[in-house]
Design an enzyme around this catalytic site. Sequence first.
Site, PDB file in Angstrom:
ATOM      1  CE  LYS A 111      -2.052   1.604   3.707  1.00 55.48           C
ATOM      2  NZ  LYS A 111      -1.985   2.991   3.790  1.00 55.48           N
ATOM      3  CG  ASP A 153      -4.985   4.278   2.083  1.00 53.92           C
ATOM      4  OD1 ASP A 153      -5.965   4.614   1.891  1.00 53.92           O
ATOM      5  OD2 ASP A 153      -4.196   3.912   3.147  1.00 53.92           O
ATOM      6  CE  LYS A 173      -7.257   6.530   4.732  1.00 55.77           C
ATOM      7  NZ  LYS A 173      -5.581   6.538   4.419  1.00 55.77           N
ATOM      8  CG  HIS A 202     -13.481  13.711   1.401  1.00 54.34           C
ATOM      9  ND1 HIS A 202     -13.744  14.283   2.824  1.00 54.34           N
ATOM     10  CD2 HIS A 202     -14.836  14.123   1.096  1.00 54.34           C
ATOM     11  CE1 HIS A 202     -14.785  14.202   3.161  1.00 54.34           C
ATOM     12  NE2 HIS A 202     -15.664  14.433   2.131  1.00 54.34           N
ATOM     13  CG  ASP A 203     -12.145  18.032  -4.088  1.00 52.93           C
ATOM     14  OD1 ASP A 203     -12.951  18.872  -4.322  1.00 52.93           O
ATOM     15  OD2 ASP A 203     -10.756  18.250  -4.000  1.00 52.93           O
ATOM     16  CB  ILE A 204     -16.614  18.958  -6.009  1.00 50.43           C
ATOM     17  CG1 ILE A 204     -15.363  19.182  -7.035  1.00 50.43           C
ATOM     18  CG2 ILE A 204     -16.672  20.093  -4.929  1.00 50.43           C
ATOM     19  CD1 ILE A 204     -15.391  20.524  -7.695  1.00 50.43           C
ATOM     20  N   PRO A 205     -17.433  16.124  -6.962  1.00 53.34           N
ATOM     21  CG  PRO A 205     -19.657  15.190  -7.235  1.00 53.34           C
ATOM     22  CD  PRO A 205     -18.850  16.454  -6.613  1.00 53.34           C
ATOM     23  CB  THR A 256      -9.118   1.737  12.056  1.00 51.21           C
ATOM     24  OG1 THR A 256      -7.783   2.129  11.482  1.00 51.21           O
ATOM     25  CG2 THR A 256      -9.702   0.978  10.869  1.00 51.21           C
ATOM     26  NE  ARG A 308      -0.941  -1.944  15.624  1.00 48.95           N
ATOM     27  CZ  ARG A 308      -1.151  -1.307  14.477  1.00 48.95           C
ATOM     28  NH1 ARG A 308      -1.459  -1.877  13.418  1.00 48.95           N
ATOM     29  NH2 ARG A 308      -0.636  -0.051  14.345  1.00 48.95           N
ATOM     30  CD  GLN A 346      -4.673   1.735  13.286  1.00 51.48           C
ATOM     31  OE1 GLN A 346      -6.135   2.079  13.110  1.00 51.48           O
ATOM     32  NE2 GLN A 346      -4.205   1.815  12.040  1.00 51.48           N
ATOM     33  NE  ARG A 379       1.744   2.472  13.140  1.00 52.78           N
ATOM     34  CZ  ARG A 379       1.035   3.295  13.633  1.00 52.78           C
ATOM     35  NH1 ARG A 379       1.524   4.356  14.370  1.00 52.78           N
ATOM     36  NH2 ARG A 379      -0.166   3.279  13.427  1.00 52.78           N
TER      37      ARG A 379
HETATM   38  O1  LIG Z   1      -9.442   3.717   8.617  1.00 56.06           O
HETATM   39  C1  LIG Z   1      -8.128   3.523   8.189  1.00 56.06           C
HETATM   40  C2  LIG Z   1      -7.592   3.858   6.747  1.00 56.06           C
HETATM   41  C3  LIG Z   1      -6.494   3.863   6.609  1.00 56.06           C
HETATM   42  N1  LIG Z   1      -5.447   3.265   7.380  1.00 56.06           N
HETATM   43  C4  LIG Z   1      -4.040   3.027   6.858  1.00 56.06           C
HETATM   44  O2  LIG Z   1      -3.669   1.826   7.073  1.00 56.06           O
HETATM   45  C5  LIG Z   1      -2.324   1.882   7.739  1.00 56.06           C
HETATM   46  C6  LIG Z   1      -2.334   0.801   8.943  1.00 56.06           C
HETATM   47  O3  LIG Z   1      -1.055   1.193   9.460  1.00 56.06           O
HETATM   48  P1  LIG Z   1      -0.664   0.474  10.751  1.00 56.06           P
HETATM   49  O4  LIG Z   1       0.925   0.751  11.086  1.00 56.06           O
HETATM   50  O5  LIG Z   1      -0.781  -0.841  10.712  1.00 56.06           O
HETATM   51  O6  LIG Z   1      -1.514   1.242  11.810  1.00 56.06           O
HETATM   52  C7  LIG Z   1      -1.738   3.189   7.567  1.00 56.06           C
HETATM   53  O7  LIG Z   1      -1.064   3.520   6.440  1.00 56.06           O
HETATM   54  C8  LIG Z   1      -3.224   3.888   7.614  1.00 56.06           C
HETATM   55  O8  LIG Z   1      -2.883   5.116   6.945  1.00 56.06           O
HETATM   56  C9  LIG Z   1      -6.022   3.284   8.538  1.00 56.06           C
HETATM   57  O9  LIG Z   1      -5.009   2.640   9.634  1.00 56.06           O
HETATM   58  N2  LIG Z   1      -7.049   3.120   9.024  1.00 56.06           N
END
Ligand SMILES: O=c1ccn([C@@H]2O[C@H](COP(=O)(O)O)[C@@H](O)[C@H]2O)c(=O)[nH]1
Length: 228
Positions: free
Chosen positions: A32, A59, A61, A63-66, A119, A179, A188, A209
């Site tokens: 990712k 990744d 994410k 987020h803006d106008i269509p 998360t 985890r 998290q 991580r």
């Molecule tokens: O809701 C979300 C969306 C994206 N992430 C991304 O996932 C990884 C998680 O990394 P860890 O080191 O395992 O915590 C990270 O790149 C986030 O930007 C997320 O954690 N939660």
Amino acid sequence: MNSPVVVALDFPGFEQAMAMARQLNPQDCRVKVGKELFTRCGPQVVDALHQLGFEVFLDLKFHDIPNTTAMAVKAAAEMGVWMVNVHCSGGLKMMAACREVLEQHQGSKPLLIGVTVLTSMEREDLAGIGLDVAPQEQVLRLAGLAEQAGLDGLVCSAQEAQALKQQWPAGQLVTPGIRPAGSASDDQKRILTPARAMQAGSDYLVIGRPVTRADNPGQAVAAILASL
Ligand SMILES: O=c1ccn([C@@H]2O[C@H](COP(=O)(O)O)[C@@H](O)[C@H]2O)c(=O)[nH]1
């Protein structure tokens, strides 16, 4: 490739990310590329990871106008990424515009995934942005919009996977906040172990991580796969 593991390459530069990728096996995991790495390196790092044989989840994410979001998704598709995501809270019209632009795209289409509730957030964080609901309630609401817009699935916590699979069986669930037992939760909040996440219905486990800070990242991925 049927491994569910997606390793988050959250690094500040090209060399660090590539050094990590070279310790991983494209048969064991996907990778990712997130905001930090992409903002520093751009499409060059995606190309280099493709050349190593990895499928890439971009990744960012969006987020803006269509129109703006759909054009960003189009650019991601042109990079040949395996998966791209947008925030469901951008709304139905924005997600539908992204679906539409991919339908018109020639060649392979990335999976289009909607981010629900991060998360790292729990109920009190939602209250802080004016949403006085449990995370799962908001996740299920956003999932309904994503399904209506024709998305392929969701980013959510594995804690919501069981309820989501009941509401939207075909939706593919991409779950960060994974985890292994005994790992630090870091920032998290809604977490689950790899095995429990898969039992709950996750399709893909996003893990950063716990793998990238392990002494032997390749072995850490192998141990996670063995635990499933
Ligand atoms: O809701 C979300 C969306 C994206 N992430 C991304 O996932 C990884 C998680 O990394 P860890 O080191 O395992 O915590 C990270 O790149 C986030 O930007 C997320 O954690 N939660």
